[in-house]
Design an enzyme around this catalytic site. Structure first.
Site, PDB file in Angstrom:
ATOM      1  N   THR B 145      45.439  -4.868  34.717  1.00  0.00           N
ATOM      2  CA  THR B 145      46.803  -4.962  35.238  1.00  0.00           C
ATOM      3  C   THR B 145      47.792  -5.367  34.149  1.00  0.00           C
ATOM      4  O   THR B 145      47.457  -6.122  33.236  1.00  0.00           O
ATOM      5  CB  THR B 145      46.877  -5.978  36.403  1.00  0.00           C
ATOM      6  OG1 THR B 145      48.243  -6.373  36.585  1.00  0.00           O
ATOM      7  CG2 THR B 145      46.085  -7.228  36.101  1.00  0.00           C
ATOM      8  N   SER B 186      48.168 -15.839  37.905  1.00  0.00           N
ATOM      9  CA  SER B 186      47.428 -16.141  39.138  1.00  0.00           C
ATOM     10  C   SER B 186      45.946 -16.047  38.807  1.00  0.00           C
ATOM     11  O   SER B 186      45.566 -15.499  37.768  1.00  0.00           O
ATOM     12  CB  SER B 186      47.762 -15.138  40.248  1.00  0.00           C
ATOM     13  OG  SER B 186      47.080 -13.909  40.022  1.00  0.00           O
ATOM     14  N   TYR B 188      43.803 -14.167  40.240  1.00  0.00           N
ATOM     15  CA  TYR B 188      43.483 -12.732  40.157  1.00  0.00           C
ATOM     16  C   TYR B 188      43.806 -12.180  38.760  1.00  0.00           C
ATOM     17  O   TYR B 188      42.962 -11.552  38.123  1.00  0.00           O
ATOM     18  CB  TYR B 188      44.250 -11.942  41.221  1.00  0.00           C
ATOM     19  CG  TYR B 188      44.432 -10.495  40.845  1.00  0.00           C
ATOM     20  CD1 TYR B 188      43.334  -9.645  40.761  1.00  0.00           C
ATOM     21  CD2 TYR B 188      45.693  -9.982  40.522  1.00  0.00           C
ATOM     22  CE1 TYR B 188      43.490  -8.311  40.376  1.00  0.00           C
ATOM     23  CE2 TYR B 188      45.854  -8.663  40.144  1.00  0.00           C
ATOM     24  CZ  TYR B 188      44.751  -7.834  40.076  1.00  0.00           C
ATOM     25  OH  TYR B 188      44.901  -6.529  39.689  1.00  0.00           O
TER      26      TYR B 188
END
Ligand SMILES: NC(=O)c1ccc[n+]([C@@H]2O[C@H](COP(=O)([O-])OP(=O)(O)OC[C@H]3O[C@@H](n4cnc5c(N)ncnc54)[C@H](O)[C@@H]3O)[C@@H](O)[C@H]2O)c1
Ligand SMILES: NC(=O)c1ccc[n+]([C@@H]2O[C@H](COP(=O)([O-])OP(=O)(O)OC[C@H]3O[C@@H](n4cnc5c(N)ncnc54)[C@H](O)[C@@H]3O)[C@@H](O)[C@H]2O)c1
Lengths: 405, 405
Positions: B145, B186, B188
């Site tokens: 990401t 985060s 994640y």
């Protein structure tokens, strides 16, 4: 202070427990004893005769009148129990040694790779998540490794954790501080690189106060406290997986075996004596970062040596020969290593030097317990890749040195 | 090619399976269906009515005559079965989507933090270790990401994966290429930062051929293949945990609810349409690195927008109002984001733009399925820290907007 020492039954953990208990702290050992289980798995044992942790704690009480409490808990597998333990005991500080720490063990097979990552990342992350969840504002001191940076650097002195870089932006160059980039050379070292990212996140998001000690290879056996009673003795690993390079040289010398150097022995490594390691941990413990501060990173080492120079040092003291074997590790044959350790020197560390301490290791440890040596366990057997394993296997000199089994 | 699609039942995975099956590849879906279980845990469901994976595969066969094979396997918990699976099927390429991918879900409670780290690090590391162990020279394409870099950068354009830095050495400055430093915001995002380190190590030590796609937020629902039959429809998440910002605006607009912007809405994010995401994956798949090459990293996004500008865009199309709420996330209120995506443009990507595609999402998806919306599930409830949770809870405007339950 009430201090939780995670992995307090291990080689660095045990003398740290004694040192801090001696200094008047309330010490709690949390350990799953996995390191003893690995001894069993590998069929090896500490050169020094090591008692059970329960017995060690009993002796310490007998000798000093001070209590050490032991708690059996797997940090990687028992998150809920860990959280309960923190909630109940609410330590002021947590020292985290509890990881699988041998690079060769981490490279043995895929099972060992998977175990090392699951165990080390699991233990570290669970400690962080549980501290946040229980709202305990303890100072977390973690043991990392110098090896996280890899050993094929451009020859720059390794700073203490951070690097200032310049980044091109549309409005000109801007400075930015980043974690010093890592390039771990084994699965074990890689887990310490993963730990760093976990620490950075939890310090930033939750204000956890964290110190990460990037330690060199720890040598030496005794500290002021382990000397107080024969049954308080520290462990001494010499097998091909857990024995660090210096310990294996000492053992080879004690049994009249050539000192086996991998490759050219041009690898430079950082070292620190166990007594200094314990002192550094105490210094770092006192110097806690504030909430919201970035992770504090120290290089915990006192000198660097090339492997072949170490071999020669031990050979000089013991009369042993040196043998050069193919390297089972994937690494640069020769590397320089310059490490900054200004922070500990500024805090007053006055290091024990290898040149002074080595003789005592030869006489008081290696020769004293030579009758306990299992010579078949000294050679390193884990190779970093299947190609290297085959290469090492074919080598005639290595074959000749291998004891008949 | 024989392609293993790990996480092939998910939002990006499913249309990728169809796209690659359509292109003539032999596609195997490996998924533990955990995402469907999380729907159950949260009591939410895809806006679009989604069939079981077995039924979806049956329809695809009926419509196109092509087979998709589904294998139920937990990558994080069943290492030995994964290894056997690889040994039996020996795929030419592996596309790895199989991670817990919602930042708010990863921050819900400590249990969710622990699950996300265990699942994502476990899945990725097991895939790497199993490829090495089975000696399969497959090209591994992983979905990372953009968010791994954090959003408070110095305003420099984010390069594709690497950064050249200058390091002071005793013999002058030397250049060195490093992984672009991450600062995940985060748990994640942090797992994707951990993945990067795993990839770097396994590419270096074992010569694995790896491409890591640092993806922006994927928007849109249909691709050429999902349109072929109503039962091939892709999932559409709109709940406070899994619904990305754009999906939640679309749903709020469809039910006549104000579009809820966190903070000032000054956060800039990168976006890509699902059809382009699928195309990019195919482009990256074809352009495999060679053994021994460093990990190839692409920025997989096509445009950037501020959250408040997105809200206005959706408001313009739908007549909805915009409401500003306190931000449950720990992040900069305003940030710039400039991202390089030269590599995909050079490979021929011709992007679908938000301005063009958004209307179809409003009409063909949000309004069409508006009767299936559970309005109580739209607000974001996970806060990044306990302090932020309390602050969000106290806010009167947020309270007013919360549907009676
Ligand atoms: N020994 C060195 O030369 C050296 C050098 C650099 C860094 N370090 C680091 O210092 C730390 C301690 O090293 P050591 O030499 O004492 O290692 P060790 O293996 O002797 O001790 C580690 C202890 O942690 C325990 N442990 C491991 N996993 C656990 C888990 N999941 N739950 C509970 N307990 C667990 C083990 O049982 C063991 O008692 C390690 O993190 C290591 O990486 C050591
Ligand atoms: N959707 C986005 O906007 C977006 C943006 C950037 C990156 N990504 C990344 O792309 C990938 C796919 O995203 P998505 O939106 O399709 O997510 P998703 O949750 O819809 O799909 C993930 C799939 O992986 C499966 N899975 C998870 N853990 C597994 C395990 N241990 N074993 C087997 N299967 C497992 C789930 O069941 C699910 O089907 C993710 O890695 C995500 O981080 C997505």
């Amino acid at each position: 202070m009430k201090i939780a020492i995670l992995g307090g039954d291990g080689f660095v953990g045990w003398p740290t427990c004694l040192h801090l208990s001696n200094a008047g702290h309330e010490v709690h050992i949390v350990d799953n004893l996995s390191r003893r289980w690995i001894d069993t798995e590998l069929g090896v044992q500490s050169l020094t005769p090591m008692d059970s942790i329960q017995e060690r704690c009993r002796i310490w009480k007998e000798v000093t009148g001070k209590s050490l409490r032991f708690h059996l808990l797997d940090l990687a597998k028992e998150y809920e129990r860990l959280k309960q333990w923190f909630a109940e005991h609410r330590p002021d500080a947590v020292i985290h040694f509890a990881e699988q720490r041998a690079a060769p063990y981490s490279m043995k097979t895929d099972r060992h790779k998977v175990y090392t990552v699951d165990n080390n990342v699991g233990a570290t992350h669970h400690v962080l998540a549980a501290l946040v969840e229980t709202g305990i504002d303890a100072h977390l001191v973690h043991l990392g490794t110098m090896g996280v940076y890899g050993y094929s650097s451009v020859g720059a002195p390794i700073p203490e954790g951070y690097l200032n870089v310049e980044i091109d932006t549309p409005t000109g160059k801007k400075g930015q501080e980043i974690l010093y980039p890592t390039r771990p050379g084994s699965v074990y070292h890689m887990t310490k690189s993963l730990d760093q990212i976990l620490f950075q996140f939890y310090a930033q998001n939750d204000g956890l106060r964290i110190t990460d000690l990037h330690q060199g290879i720890v040598w030496g056996t005794h500290t002021d406290q382990t000397r107080l009673h024969p049954q308080l003795v520290n462990r001494f690993d010499y097998d091909g997986d857990y024995g660090t390079v210096l310990n294996r040289f000492l053992i080879q010398a004690a049994i009249g075996y050539p000192l086996t150097v991998h490759g050219t022995g041009g690898q430079t490594r950082a070292f620190i004596h166990i007594q200094d390691s314990v002192r550094c941990i105490e210094l770092a413990l006192k110097d806690a970062p504030k909430r919201g501060e970035r992770v504090r990173i120290f290089n915990q080492m006192t000198e660097t040596h090339r492997v072949r120079d170490l071999a020669e040092m031990v050979a000089r003291l013991s009369g042993a020969k040196v043998a050069y074997l193919p390297n089972p590790r994937k690494e640069a044959e020769e590397n320089d290593l310059i490490v900054k350790n200004d922070q500990f020197l500024a805090l007053g560390l006055n290091p024990i030097r290898l040149e002074e301490g080595l003789l005592s290791e030869v006489v008081d440890v290696a020769k004293k317990f030579a009758h306990r040596i299992d010579r078949s366990r000294v050679p390193a057997v884990s190779a970093w890749t299947k190609e290297l394993a085959a290469q090492v296997d074919r080598d005639p000199e290595r074959k000749a040195l291998r004891p008949a089994s």
